[in-house]
Design a protein around this motif. Sequence first.
Motif, mmCIF file in Angstrom:
data_model
loop_
_atom_site.group_PDB
_atom_site.id
_atom_site.type_symbol
_atom_site.label_atom_id
_atom_site.label_comp_id
_atom_site.label_asym_id
_atom_site.label_seq_id
_atom_site.Cartn_x
_atom_site.Cartn_y
_atom_site.Cartn_z
ATOM 1 N N ALA A 85 0.868 -1.148 0.029
ATOM 2 C CA ALA A 85 0.075 -0.016 -0.002
ATOM 3 C C ALA A 85 0.727 1.314 -0.054
ATOM 4 O O ALA A 85 2.137 1.162 0.250
ATOM 5 N N ILE A 86 0.405 2.500 -0.421
ATOM 6 C CA ILE A 86 1.172 3.607 -0.611
ATOM 7 C C ILE A 86 1.665 4.179 0.752
ATOM 8 O O ILE A 86 2.735 4.700 0.686
ATOM 9 N N ILE A 87 0.946 4.194 1.830
ATOM 10 C CA ILE A 87 1.504 4.216 3.171
ATOM 11 C C ILE A 87 2.866 3.393 3.577
ATOM 12 O O ILE A 87 3.706 4.075 4.095
ATOM 13 N N GLN A 88 2.620 2.274 3.194
ATOM 14 C CA GLN A 88 3.732 1.353 3.420
ATOM 15 C C GLN A 88 4.947 1.742 2.664
ATOM 16 O O GLN A 88 6.211 1.594 3.024
ATOM 17 N N GLU A 130 -4.224 9.210 13.424
ATOM 18 C CA GLU A 130 -5.458 8.510 13.367
ATOM 19 C C GLU A 130 -5.921 8.037 12.197
ATOM 20 O O GLU A 130 -6.410 6.900 11.735
ATOM 21 N N ALA A 131 -6.002 9.017 11.193
ATOM 22 C CA ALA A 131 -6.296 8.611 9.897
ATOM 23 C C ALA A 131 -5.350 7.872 9.127
ATOM 24 O O ALA A 131 -5.679 6.838 8.384
ATOM 25 N N VAL A 132 -4.017 8.266 9.619
ATOM 26 C CA VAL A 132 -3.008 7.387 8.864
ATOM 27 C C VAL A 132 -2.947 5.851 9.156
ATOM 28 O O VAL A 132 -2.953 5.013 8.396
ATOM 29 N N ASP A 133 -3.615 5.623 10.463
ATOM 30 C CA ASP A 133 -3.636 4.341 10.824
ATOM 31 C C ASP A 133 -4.916 3.534 10.295
ATOM 32 O O ASP A 133 -4.913 2.382 9.941
ATOM 33 N N LEU A 134 -5.958 4.219 10.213
ATOM 34 C CA LEU A 134 -7.102 3.721 9.367
ATOM 35 C C LEU A 134 -6.693 3.435 8.110
ATOM 36 O O LEU A 134 -7.346 2.535 7.299
ATOM 37 N N LEU A 135 -5.846 4.078 7.242
ATOM 38 C CA LEU A 135 -5.536 3.931 5.780
ATOM 39 C C LEU A 135 -4.388 3.162 5.366
ATOM 40 O O LEU A 135 -4.044 3.159 4.302
ATOM 41 N N ARG A 136 -3.543 2.597 6.715
ATOM 42 C CA ARG A 136 -2.255 2.102 6.363
ATOM 43 C C ARG A 136 -2.053 1.065 5.471
ATOM 44 O O ARG A 136 -1.075 0.933 4.729
ATOM 45 N N ASP A 137 -3.109 0.137 5.221
ATOM 46 C CA ASP A 137 -3.003 -0.954 4.568
ATOM 47 C C ASP A 137 -4.018 -0.847 3.166
ATOM 48 O O ASP A 137 -4.191 -1.791 2.617
#
Length: 271
Positions: A85-88, A130-137
């Motif tokens: 995923a892009i955050i990873q 918190e938003a990052v955590d929701l979208l992390r994967d």
Amino acid sequence: MPLRELPSAVRKSVKYKQIAASIAEVGIIEPPVVFRDRNDPARYHLLEGHVRLAILLEQGETEVVCLIALEDEAFTYNRRVSRIAIIQEHRMILNAVNKGVSEERLARALNVNIGNIRAKRNLLTGICPEAVDLLRDKHVPMNVFTELRRMKPMRQIAAAEMMVAMNRYSTGYVKSIVAATAEEDLVEQKRKVVRGLTEAQIELMSRESAQLDRDFKLIEQSYGADHLDLVLATGYLGGLLRSAPIVRYLAQHHPQLLAEFQKITELQQAA
């Protein structure tokens, strides 16, 4: 021995060029996967890694380290892999930069311009944790984070929750959330004009978005208990259907109920 021939269109693709650039810069990261021929132990069949093998051959390489599979899988290893995923990817780039890898080398390895590397490095600037955590994967387009930055942290969290609940991560969907956001929840306190929408339509979207937020919170409060009830009920049905006398009775007197019970237990098993 490759199991399939690589189409010419693949060799001309951007992805092919990116992989070729990465191999040229840092070598093979994921070894190809092979399976020993049952009749000829000196021969191996290539299960996964056809693109990498084609690139190595083009580069004049004669050897490569491989992973040897113990079974001849009907599906390739690629189908088991969850793509990053892009955050990873953002975190991997940060780790590489922190370890001393230059942005220029990363750009060469990924066959992208240096601006792309910098954009991914700064991907989460202005996004609340918190938003990052929701979208992390989640597989989220980069432009989505540009839209999220236009909202204050609490609204970012609400937007991320709506994206996850609806399983929609497109830039257009997030733009609609921004358009329906009250001005006090925007960073610039000024709503961007959206083409094709009047002020009345935007106001209606704002009210509907607020109602959706309230509905979401109500559902969230009861979700855990409802899910537990569903699991227990499904388990009870599964136990009933393991009894041959009960199945026979249902088949004779309530065949429609039996069919529905079987569908429910099959869905639970699939999940």
